[in-house]
Scaffold this active site. Structure first.
Site, PDB file in Angstrom:
ATOM      1  CG  ASP A   1       0.497  23.759  14.779  1.00  0.00           C
ATOM      2  OD1 ASP A   1       0.603  23.344  15.947  1.00  0.00           O
ATOM      3  OD2 ASP A   1       1.005  24.817  14.377  1.00  0.00           O
TER       4      ASP A   1
ATOM      5  CG  HIS B   1      -5.687   4.695  33.353  1.00  0.00           C
ATOM      6  ND1 HIS B   1      -6.242   5.611  32.500  1.00  0.00           N
ATOM      7  CD2 HIS B   1      -4.420   5.081  33.549  1.00  0.00           C
ATOM      8  CE1 HIS B   1      -5.341   6.515  32.200  1.00  0.00           C
ATOM      9  NE2 HIS B   1      -4.221   6.213  32.822  1.00  0.00           N
TER      10      HIS B   1
ATOM     11  CE  LYS C   1      -3.934  14.125  29.759  1.00  0.00           C
ATOM     12  NZ  LYS C   1      -4.064  12.683  29.568  1.00  0.00           N
TER      13      LYS C   1
ATOM     14  CD  GLU D   1      -3.378   9.376  28.820  1.00  0.00           C
ATOM     15  OE1 GLU D   1      -3.010  10.520  28.500  1.00  0.00           O
ATOM     16  OE2 GLU D   1      -4.365   9.156  29.548  1.00  0.00           O
TER      17      GLU D   1
HETATM   18  C1  MEV Z   1      -7.072  10.914  31.517  1.00  0.00           C
HETATM   19  O1  MEV Z   1      -6.047  10.949  30.530  1.00  0.00           O
HETATM   20  C2  MEV Z   1      -8.244  11.784  31.133  1.00  0.00           C
HETATM   21  C3  MEV Z   1      -9.326  11.947  32.201  1.00  0.00           C
HETATM   22  O2  MEV Z   1      -8.743  12.410  33.413  1.00  0.00           O
HETATM   23  C4  MEV Z   1     -10.343  12.923  31.679  1.00  0.00           C
HETATM   24  C5  MEV Z   1     -11.415  13.313  32.674  1.00  0.00           C
HETATM   25  O3  MEV Z   1     -11.219  13.232  33.894  1.00  0.00           O
HETATM   26  O4  MEV Z   1     -12.483  13.772  32.184  1.00  0.00           O
HETATM   27  C6  MEV Z   1      -9.972  10.591  32.512  1.00  0.00           C
END
Ligand code: MEV
Length: 410
Positions: A261, A360, A245, A71
């Site tokens: 792992d 991003h 995530k 990513e």
């Molecule tokens: C993107 O990979 C991760 C985010 O969505 C995490 C979040 O919203 O806290 C930016």
């Protein structure tokens, strides 16, 4: 006699697949002998980018942290989050999980009291069987530590084993011990449904904290917004999934880079995130009573190792551990959690501030340039023009690349 696919060499497998010469050549030049030993039906190494999180400070030590991820914004976010925390206390470990792994022998259609009497009568035999199954562990001071029978009602019971694993994650050792202990229960053979480790990591909970001046995130109002957004991670499971995530963006990248792992770590993390029946974020951020400090904390189980498992067969994982200064298991756990919290801080700051798209898309621009067909120096040229264009998408990248190619031809 025809060999089975798994009995072929990697080169022979490429032949057997009847591949096009160009695909075959591509796979063949990315093969490695180390990886061939690691999995079945091996054909090639799948490469992922590795980058560095610079100067992550944890418990007074400074680490250059290897991160493996596909990513584009993850490593930038980790560096951003870590550099902010370096303006405050940096990261401090507040809870050190035990280097232990759990295992289960699962019984069905049993009378709990009767089975419990059997377990009590055979405790010494259980410890002896575990010792004989893994004598090297015992000589290192590791091995079986505790046995306890749990009543699951409906005539189901679980024999829980806790094994001290030392420097290794201990998954294989645990399963070997479980299968040896299972043999003692031959009179219950029909009742045993399975014997396998658990990735829950109940006794392996680790926690890391950071305290920073609110000025480090742009002032009190910005800090309050981060804290308010963090509260949504506690009350909205949908928000918590996304926040976790983001935490795993960093955490799993270090788990992967060190040959550990990541599926086990993530499964344990998500289970821990819902330990009280509601799925919540693994981290919490709040402005303290002085209104001058933003405090962030992350807590979750971590069963990882610095030895054994796939590490021995992954030369880059071994080098990455060297890059980290050959940390102890405890140090590596703190580094992993700190990285997760650094990514989390960067994400909360961006989401509660100007949004994530600006940063991003800058990272994404290079990926779009490659997808559009750019190579070499053209990648950065296309990316730079793309960032300045009103739309940052693949079509625009293709148009920019087309224009560059036209200019070069004319
Ligand atoms: C993107 O990979 C991760 C985010 O969505 C995490 C979040 O919203 O806290 C930016």
């Amino acid at each position: 006699m025809n060999k089975k696919f798994y009995q072929l060499t990697a080169e022979e497998r490429l032949e057997a697949l009847g591949l096009d010469e160009s695909i075959k050549a591509f796979y063949a030049c990315n093969q490695s002998k180390d990886s061939e030993q690691l999995i079945e039906n091996y054909v090639t190494d799948y490469r992922l980018p590795e980058g560095i999180l610079r100067n992550l400070q944890v418990d007074g030590q400074v680490y250059q942290v290897p991160m493996v991820t596909e990513e584009p914004s993850v490593i930038a976010a980790a560096n951003n989050g870590a550099s902010i925390t370096n303006l405050g206390s940096a990261f401090i470990t507040t809870q050190v999980g035990e280097p232990v792994l759990g295992g289960q022998i699962l019984f069905d259609h049993v009378d709990y009291e009767e089975l419990n009497r059997f377990v009590v009568d055979h405790v010494d035999d259980i410890f002896q069987a575990a010792k004989e199954a893994k004598p090297s562990m015992v000589s290192r001071g590791d091995g079986l530590e505790a046995v306890q029978l749990e009543d699951l009602t409906d005539h189901r019971a679980v024999l829980n084993l806790t094994v001290k694993t030392g420097k290794a994650m201990g998954a294989n050792a645990m399963n070997t011990i479980l299968e040896a202990v299972k043999m003692l229960f031959s009179s219950y053979e029909k009742n045993i449904v399975g014997a396998i480790l658990t990735n829950a990591g109940h006794d392996a909970v680790v926690s890391v904290e950071t305290k920073l001046p609110v000025a480090a995130v742009g002032g009190l109002e910005a800090a309050k917004k981060i804290s308010a957004l963090s509260t949504f991670g506690q009350v909205s499971p949908d928000r918590a999934v996304t926040e976790n995530k983001g935490i795993f963006n960093g955490l799993a990248a270090v788990v992967l880079a060190t040959g550990n792992d990541y599926r086990a770590v993530e499964a344990a993390g998500h289970a821990y995130a819902s330990r009280d029946g509601k799925y919540r974020s693994l981290s919490k951020w709040m402005v303290d009573e002085t209104a001058e400090t933003l405090v962030g904390k992350i807590e979750m189980p971590l069963n990882i190792g610095v030895l054994g498992g796939a590490i021995a067969a992954l030369p880059t994982a071994k080098k990455n551990l060297e890059l980290l200064g050959n940390p102890t298991v405890e140090e590596l756990k703190s580094v992993m959690l700190a990285t997760g919290l650094a990514n989390n801080l960067a994400a909360l700051k961006a989401v509660s501030g100007r949004g994530i798209q600006a940063g991003h898309m800058k990272m994404q621009a290079r990926t779009l340039a490659v997808q559009a067909g750019a190579s070499g120096a053209d990648i950065q040229t296309v990316a730079n023009r793309l960032i300045k264009s009103p739309r940052i998408d693949q079509k625009t990248a293709e148009d920019i690349l087309g224009a560059i190619e036209n200019d070069t031809q004319n």
